[in-house]
Design a protein around this motif. Structure first.
Motif, PDB file in Angstrom:
ATOM      1  N   ARG A 146       0.826  -1.210   0.000  1.00  0.00           N
ATOM      2  CA  ARG A 146       0.000   0.000   0.000  1.00  0.00           C
ATOM      3  C   ARG A 146       0.860   1.259   0.000  1.00  0.00           C
ATOM      4  O   ARG A 146       0.483   2.276  -0.572  1.00  0.00           O
ATOM      5  CB  ARG A 146      -0.949   0.009   1.211  1.00  0.00           C
ATOM      6  N   GLN A 147       2.027   1.192   0.631  1.00  0.00           N
ATOM      7  CA  GLN A 147       2.915   2.353   0.687  1.00  0.00           C
ATOM      8  C   GLN A 147       3.455   2.740  -0.693  1.00  0.00           C
ATOM      9  O   GLN A 147       3.907   3.865  -0.876  1.00  0.00           O
ATOM     10  CB  GLN A 147       4.065   2.089   1.660  1.00  0.00           C
ATOM     11  N   ASP A 169       1.416   2.146  -3.424  1.00  0.00           N
ATOM     12  CA  ASP A 169       0.169   2.156  -4.197  1.00  0.00           C
ATOM     13  C   ASP A 169      -0.066   0.885  -5.005  1.00  0.00           C
ATOM     14  O   ASP A 169      -0.523   0.926  -6.152  1.00  0.00           O
ATOM     15  CB  ASP A 169       0.099   3.381  -5.115  1.00  0.00           C
ATOM     16  N   GLU A 182      -1.993  -3.006  -5.022  1.00  0.00           N
ATOM     17  CA  GLU A 182      -3.117  -3.738  -4.451  1.00  0.00           C
ATOM     18  C   GLU A 182      -2.597  -4.854  -3.533  1.00  0.00           C
ATOM     19  O   GLU A 182      -1.507  -5.388  -3.749  1.00  0.00           O
ATOM     20  CB  GLU A 182      -3.964  -4.352  -5.564  1.00  0.00           C
ATOM     21  N   ASN A 211       6.690  -0.483  -7.560  1.00  0.00           N
ATOM     22  CA  ASN A 211       5.603  -0.059  -8.443  1.00  0.00           C
ATOM     23  C   ASN A 211       6.252   0.801  -9.521  1.00  0.00           C
ATOM     24  O   ASN A 211       6.757   1.883  -9.224  1.00  0.00           O
ATOM     25  CB  ASN A 211       4.553   0.725  -7.661  1.00  0.00           C
ATOM     26  N   LYS A 244       5.441   4.351  -9.596  1.00  0.00           N
ATOM     27  CA  LYS A 244       5.834   5.166  -8.439  1.00  0.00           C
ATOM     28  C   LYS A 244       7.317   4.913  -8.135  1.00  0.00           C
ATOM     29  O   LYS A 244       7.656   4.274  -7.144  1.00  0.00           O
ATOM     30  CB  LYS A 244       4.952   4.815  -7.237  1.00  0.00           C
TER      31      LYS A 244
END
Length: 97
Positions: free
Chosen positions: A14-15, A17, A19, A47, A50
């Motif tokens: 989650r940090q 982004d 799932e 990610n 990101k």
């Protein structure tokens, strides 16, 4: 939130982004290693959308506790740190008296 592999890996995901994954998928994506203390898993959490944040993580489960190591870097730097991170994780030993 409870601890454990699934909750911790999904918090890290989650940090950046991503799932959440179920425990089976998390373990299928992990790299298994061992040191003199026991077996552990390595998790690379990135990610591509990101690139400012990426993680190399180690999870070592012991009888009554779990050791979590998380290295935070940039996606562009993760290859630079991977070898040293793996060497660090493999160096864990019980302290001798």
């Amino acid at each position: 939130m409870q601890g454990g592999i699934e909750n911790n890996v999904n918090r890290w995901r989650r940090q950046v982004d991503l799932e959440p994954l179920d425990k089976t998928k998390i373990l299928n994506n992990a790299f298994e290693q061992s040191n003199s203390i026991g077996e552990y898993t390595i998790h690379e959490i990135v990610n591509l959308d990101k690139p400012d944040v990426a993680f190399l993580c180690m999870i070592l489960t012991l009888d009554n506790s779990t050791v979590f190591i998380k290295l935070k870097t940039r996606l562009s730097e993760i290859n630079k740190f991977r070898k040293s991170f793996l060497k660090f994780c493999s160096s864990f030993r019980y302290a001798s008296n």
